[in-house]
Scaffold this motif. Structure first.
Motif, short mmCIF file in Angstrom:
data_model
loop_
_atom_site.label_atom_id
_atom_site.label_comp_id
_atom_site.label_asym_id
_atom_site.label_seq_id
_atom_site.Cartn_x
_atom_site.Cartn_y
_atom_site.Cartn_z
N PRO A 11 30.39 10.24 172.32
CA PRO A 11 29.66 11.47 172.90
C PRO A 11 28.11 11.59 172.73
O PRO A 11 27.70 10.79 171.71
CB PRO A 11 30.31 12.59 172.03
CG PRO A 11 31.02 12.05 171.17
CD PRO A 11 31.51 10.67 171.10
N THR A 12 27.43 11.89 173.52
CA THR A 12 26.11 11.92 173.58
C THR A 12 25.45 13.25 173.61
O THR A 12 25.75 14.02 174.37
CB THR A 12 25.50 11.41 174.80
OG1 THR A 12 26.21 9.93 174.83
CG2 THR A 12 23.89 11.02 174.65
N PRO A 18 25.39 12.14 169.27
CA PRO A 18 26.31 12.17 168.41
C PRO A 18 26.65 13.43 167.60
O PRO A 18 25.72 14.04 167.30
CB PRO A 18 26.01 10.87 167.41
CG PRO A 18 24.53 10.52 167.95
CD PRO A 18 24.63 11.21 169.07
N PRO A 19 27.91 13.60 167.10
CA PRO A 19 28.11 14.88 166.60
C PRO A 19 27.37 14.96 165.13
O PRO A 19 27.34 13.79 164.52
CB PRO A 19 29.49 15.03 166.33
CG PRO A 19 30.14 13.81 166.78
CD PRO A 19 29.04 12.96 167.38
N ARG A 20 27.07 16.01 164.69
CA ARG A 20 26.20 16.04 163.40
C ARG A 20 27.15 16.74 162.23
O ARG A 20 27.68 17.81 162.67
CB ARG A 20 24.94 16.62 163.58
CG ARG A 20 24.06 16.08 164.37
CD ARG A 20 22.60 16.08 163.97
NE ARG A 20 21.54 15.65 165.05
CZ ARG A 20 21.10 14.43 164.89
NH1 ARG A 20 21.44 13.86 163.84
NH2 ARG A 20 20.28 13.75 165.70
N ALA A 21 27.08 16.41 161.07
CA ALA A 21 27.76 16.99 159.96
C ALA A 21 26.94 18.21 159.59
O ALA A 21 25.64 17.97 159.29
CB ALA A 21 28.12 16.08 158.75
N THR A 22 27.54 19.26 159.34
CA THR A 22 26.99 20.49 158.80
C THR A 22 27.24 20.58 157.57
O THR A 22 28.40 20.40 157.01
CB THR A 22 27.41 21.77 159.51
OG1 THR A 22 28.89 21.74 159.65
CG2 THR A 22 26.88 21.50 161.29
#
Length: 125
Positions: A116-117, A119-123
């Motif tokens: 996915p563009t 990229p998912p970010r960790a919270t």
């Protein structure tokens, strides 16, 4: 307490491997090099220190102590290893039917898609 235990373990391992002789030999070489530097050039001092033909009194003591140290002349005899379950025979039988199972496209499809563009970010909560 762990530091004391680790330090004691290191000391025991070094003593068991002959490290004290190596440390003492380093001291002897350092003394020899210092003495040889007083009477000659640096190159001459290095060659006289490490050529083996001009040992100092400490080097002679170290060499004689290493020779007199008790070493095992022969390795200890190996004991016979016994495996009681190894005596049983193992029989492998080929299957009577063999069928090739086709690979499902559901398993392969996710591997061919791009990530996915963006990229998912960790919270962080």
């Amino acid at each position: 307490m762990n530091r004391v235990r680790n330090a004691l373990l290191i000391v025991v391992l070094l003593a068991g491997t002959g490290a004290p002789w190596g440390a003492l030999q380093s001291v002897a070489w350092t003394r020899m090099l210092a003495e040889n530097l007083r009477t000659g050039s640096f190159a001459d001092a290095i060659s006289r220190t490490f050529d083996g033909r001009h040992p100092c009194s400490l080097c002679k003591v170290i060499a004689s102590a290493k020779k007199s140290e008790k070493r095992a002349e022969y390795p200890p005899p190996l004991t016979k290893l016994e495996f009681p379950l190894a005596a049983q025979s193992l029989l492998l039988v080929a299957p009577t039917r063999f069928q090739v199972v086709p690979i499902s496209s559901e398993l392969v499809e996710p591997l061919t898609q791009p990530p996915p563009t963006p990229p998912p970010r960790a919270t962080c909560a």
